[in-house]
Motif scaffolding. Structure first.
Motif, PDB file in Angstrom:
ATOM      1  N   ILE A  71     -62.714 -45.557   8.196  1.00  0.00           N
ATOM      2  CA  ILE A  71     -63.320 -44.908   7.028  1.00  0.00           C
ATOM      3  C   ILE A  71     -64.192 -43.735   7.467  1.00  0.00           C
ATOM      4  O   ILE A  71     -64.199 -42.666   6.841  1.00  0.00           O
ATOM      5  CB  ILE A  71     -64.128 -45.935   6.218  1.00  0.00           C
ATOM      6  N   SER A  72     -64.920 -43.918   8.566  1.00  0.00           N
ATOM      7  CA  SER A  72     -65.775 -42.843   9.072  1.00  0.00           C
ATOM      8  C   SER A  72     -64.940 -41.644   9.514  1.00  0.00           C
ATOM      9  O   SER A  72     -65.297 -40.487   9.254  1.00  0.00           O
ATOM     10  CB  SER A  72     -66.618 -43.353  10.240  1.00  0.00           C
ATOM     11  N   LEU A  73     -63.816 -41.911  10.173  1.00  0.00           N
ATOM     12  CA  LEU A  73     -62.941 -40.817  10.615  1.00  0.00           C
ATOM     13  C   LEU A  73     -62.365 -40.069   9.410  1.00  0.00           C
ATOM     14  O   LEU A  73     -62.279 -38.832   9.428  1.00  0.00           O
ATOM     15  CB  LEU A  73     -61.816 -41.370  11.484  1.00  0.00           C
ATOM     16  N   LEU A  74     -61.980 -40.798   8.381  1.00  0.00           N
ATOM     17  CA  LEU A  74     -61.458 -40.130   7.189  1.00  0.00           C
ATOM     18  C   LEU A  74     -62.533 -39.278   6.532  1.00  0.00           C
ATOM     19  O   LEU A  74     -62.252 -38.185   6.022  1.00  0.00           O
ATOM     20  CB  LEU A  74     -60.919 -41.163   6.197  1.00  0.00           C
ATOM     21  N   TYR A  75     -63.755 -39.755   6.554  1.00  0.00           N
ATOM     22  CA  TYR A  75     -64.855 -39.010   5.932  1.00  0.00           C
ATOM     23  C   TYR A  75     -65.093 -37.681   6.657  1.00  0.00           C
ATOM     24  O   TYR A  75     -65.436 -36.669   6.023  1.00  0.00           O
ATOM     25  CB  TYR A  75     -66.124 -39.851   5.940  1.00  0.00           C
ATOM     26  N   VAL A  76     -64.916 -37.696   7.967  1.00  0.00           N
ATOM     27  CA  VAL A  76     -65.121 -36.472   8.739  1.00  0.00           C
ATOM     28  C   VAL A  76     -64.220 -35.348   8.224  1.00  0.00           C
ATOM     29  O   VAL A  76     -64.630 -34.182   8.154  1.00  0.00           O
ATOM     30  CB  VAL A  76     -64.849 -36.738  10.236  1.00  0.00           C
TER      31      VAL A  76
ATOM     32  N   PRO B 133     -57.488 -33.496   0.347  1.00  0.00           N
ATOM     33  CA  PRO B 133     -57.978 -32.924   1.613  1.00  0.00           C
ATOM     34  C   PRO B 133     -57.351 -33.570   2.841  1.00  0.00           C
ATOM     35  O   PRO B 133     -57.198 -32.913   3.877  1.00  0.00           O
ATOM     36  CB  PRO B 133     -59.492 -33.180   1.556  1.00  0.00           C
ATOM     37  N   LEU B 134     -56.981 -34.841   2.725  1.00  0.00           N
ATOM     38  CA  LEU B 134     -56.353 -35.518   3.857  1.00  0.00           C
ATOM     39  C   LEU B 134     -55.010 -34.871   4.173  1.00  0.00           C
ATOM     40  O   LEU B 134     -54.698 -34.617   5.351  1.00  0.00           O
ATOM     41  CB  LEU B 134     -56.170 -37.003   3.538  1.00  0.00           C
ATOM     42  N   GLN B 135     -54.230 -34.596   3.165  1.00  0.00           N
ATOM     43  CA  GLN B 135     -52.942 -33.949   3.388  1.00  0.00           C
ATOM     44  C   GLN B 135     -53.111 -32.514   3.861  1.00  0.00           C
ATOM     45  O   GLN B 135     -52.307 -32.010   4.659  1.00  0.00           O
ATOM     46  CB  GLN B 135     -52.109 -34.014   2.113  1.00  0.00           C
ATOM     47  N   ALA B 136     -54.182 -31.858   3.420  1.00  0.00           N
ATOM     48  CA  ALA B 136     -54.451 -30.492   3.892  1.00  0.00           C
ATOM     49  C   ALA B 136     -54.818 -30.477   5.369  1.00  0.00           C
ATOM     50  O   ALA B 136     -54.500 -29.519   6.094  1.00  0.00           O
ATOM     51  CB  ALA B 136     -55.573 -29.868   3.055  1.00  0.00           C
TER      52      ALA B 136
ATOM     53  N   THR C 155     -62.487 -35.374   5.161  1.00  0.00           N
ATOM     54  CA  THR C 155     -62.370 -35.250   3.698  1.00  0.00           C
ATOM     55  C   THR C 155     -63.713 -35.067   3.010  1.00  0.00           C
ATOM     56  O   THR C 155     -63.766 -34.604   1.875  1.00  0.00           O
ATOM     57  CB  THR C 155     -61.681 -36.495   3.113  1.00  0.00           C
ATOM     58  N   ASN C 156     -64.793 -35.461   3.676  1.00  0.00           N
ATOM     59  CA  ASN C 156     -66.157 -35.311   3.151  1.00  0.00           C
ATOM     60  C   ASN C 156     -66.358 -36.052   1.831  1.00  0.00           C
ATOM     61  O   ASN C 156     -67.129 -35.619   0.969  1.00  0.00           O
ATOM     62  CB  ASN C 156     -66.509 -33.831   2.978  1.00  0.00           C
ATOM     63  N   THR C 157     -65.664 -37.168   1.647  1.00  0.00           N
ATOM     64  CA  THR C 157     -65.840 -37.968   0.437  1.00  0.00           C
ATOM     65  C   THR C 157     -65.436 -39.407   0.708  1.00  0.00           C
ATOM     66  O   THR C 157     -64.619 -39.682   1.593  1.00  0.00           O
ATOM     67  CB  THR C 157     -65.000 -37.405  -0.724  1.00  0.00           C
ATOM     68  N   PHE C 158     -66.029 -40.318  -0.060  1.00  0.00           N
ATOM     69  CA  PHE C 158     -65.634 -41.728  -0.030  1.00  0.00           C
ATOM     70  C   PHE C 158     -64.904 -42.118  -1.321  1.00  0.00           C
ATOM     71  O   PHE C 158     -64.506 -43.262  -1.476  1.00  0.00           O
ATOM     72  CB  PHE C 158     -66.863 -42.633   0.133  1.00  0.00           C
TER      73      PHE C 158
ATOM     74  N   ALA D  25     -57.104 -43.186  12.349  1.00  0.00           N
ATOM     75  CA  ALA D  25     -57.921 -43.739  11.265  1.00  0.00           C
ATOM     76  C   ALA D  25     -57.105 -44.693  10.400  1.00  0.00           C
ATOM     77  O   ALA D  25     -57.564 -45.780  10.039  1.00  0.00           O
ATOM     78  CB  ALA D  25     -58.490 -42.613  10.417  1.00  0.00           C
ATOM     79  N   ILE D  26     -55.889 -44.293  10.078  1.00  0.00           N
ATOM     80  CA  ILE D  26     -55.028 -45.143   9.252  1.00  0.00           C
ATOM     81  C   ILE D  26     -54.720 -46.453   9.972  1.00  0.00           C
ATOM     82  O   ILE D  26     -54.764 -47.534   9.374  1.00  0.00           O
ATOM     83  CB  ILE D  26     -53.723 -44.397   8.900  1.00  0.00           C
ATOM     84  N   ILE D  27     -54.443 -46.376  11.257  1.00  0.00           N
ATOM     85  CA  ILE D  27     -54.080 -47.576  12.033  1.00  0.00           C
ATOM     86  C   ILE D  27     -55.224 -48.580  12.056  1.00  0.00           C
ATOM     87  O   ILE D  27     -55.023 -49.775  11.809  1.00  0.00           O
ATOM     88  CB  ILE D  27     -53.659 -47.192  13.463  1.00  0.00           C
TER      89      ILE D  27
END
Length: 316
Positions: free
Chosen positions: A5-10, A23-26, A12-15, A38-40
């Motif tokens: 979750i922390s890696l995704l936040y880096v 933003p993840l796809q971007a 995407t800047n959102t929870f 992060a997904i794994i």
């Protein structure tokens, strides 16, 4: 999960779940490997919390040694929270494009089948009635993951229906197991000869739950497997219909002997004379209501599926 979750936040800047996908796809082109990491780690967390094989190691002892009401809640409800959360994570956070890019839709169904088979194999080797039910939960989670792995609307609906189905039949089975232990003091299924005459209501509900687990027509477990089979055919994978049948056969190998022992074998210390269960009324009412629910949703599954299909429209 917190690491992922922390890696995704880096990136995407959102929870907020619905705000992560875009933003993840971007960021996917430039930071794909880190996003995959992060997904794994998040998926590993979900696999442990939902007791997905082979991350099920905590479940058999936890569920079998907990007090009966806790066992019913743990197996019937708690792990389903993480199955449904996994469903939301895959479709609301990652998105089908990334899922197909990393071939997750190819990995999930075989993993689910392994869980369906191995959970039942481990259950066959158990003699403690609550451990049998606990390992059975591992197999049943496999059905839920199988539906999610198909990545189509029919698969998600079938998986959600099985979440509800499993809540009913497994809660009922754990209630029955607790009632047997309370009245007879026996946990070993080899010692349950003639208990069906001593506890006809309990073993009647247990039989309904067992037949539902196996997938006999007329109870809700059959409809779960029917919907999963339709979802498998919808994605052109009939092999998974065959694996559902194999898993059902394995379910029969450890549930039917309990029923046969209870009703068709003579008790060593008493005559097989039918008497009423010596249980508190509230226990019997709870078991009977669950048994009625298993039959009702087996005959009228559309009552549930209608709401499931409406609720899942937002996933696609």
């Amino acid at each position: 999960m917190l690491l992922g979750i922390s890696l995704l936040y880096v990136y995407t800047n959102t929870f907020i779940l619905v705000d992560i996908m875009a933003p993840l796809q971007a960021q996917w082109v430039d930071n794909g490997p880190i996003i995959v990491l992060a997904i794994i780690v998040i998926l590993i967390g979900f696999a442990i919390k939902a007791a997905i094989f082979p991350m099920h190691f905590w479940l058999p002892d936890a569920h079998s040694n907990a007090p009966t009401p806790a066992s019913a809640i743990l197996s019937g409800m708690v792990i389903k929270v993480y199955v449904f959360s996994l469903m939301k994570f895959l479709h609301k956070v990652i998105g089908i494009n990334i899922i197909r890019t990393i071939n997750l839709h190819i990995l999930l169904p075989p993993l689910a089948v392994v869980g369906m088979i191995m959970g039942s194999v481990f259950a066959i080797g158990q003699k403690d009635i609550k451990k049998i039910l606990a390992y059975s939960t591992v197999a049943q989670v496999g059905y839920m993951i199988l539906g999610i792995g198909f990545m189509n609307d029919k698969g998600l609906a079938a998986s959600t229906f099985h979440i509800i189905t499993h809540f009913l039949m497994k809660s009922g089975l754990f209630f029955c197991a607790g009632a047997i232990i309370l009245q007879t003091g026996k946990r070993d299924v080899r010692e349950l000869q003639g208990v069906g005459y001593q506890m006809p209501i309990t073993m009647g509900v247990f039989t309904i739950g067992a037949l539902s687990m196996i997938g006999i027509p007329g109870v809700n477990g059959f409809m779960s497997k029917w919907y999963l089979s339709i979802a498998a055919l919808d994605v052109g994978k009939p092999i998974f219909v065959f694996m559902i049948l194999v898993s059902s056969f394995l379910n029969a190998m450890y549930y039917l002997p309990i029923v046969i022992t209870a009703f068709l074998q003579k008790a060593p210390d008493r005559e097989n004379i039918l008497v009423l269960d010596e249980l508190p009324l509230n226990m019997m009412i709870a078991m009977v209501l669950i048994g009625i629910g298993c039959i009702t949703f087996g005959i009228f599954p559309q009552w549930v599926m209608r709401f499931i299909e409406q609720g899942l429209t937002s996933f696609f």
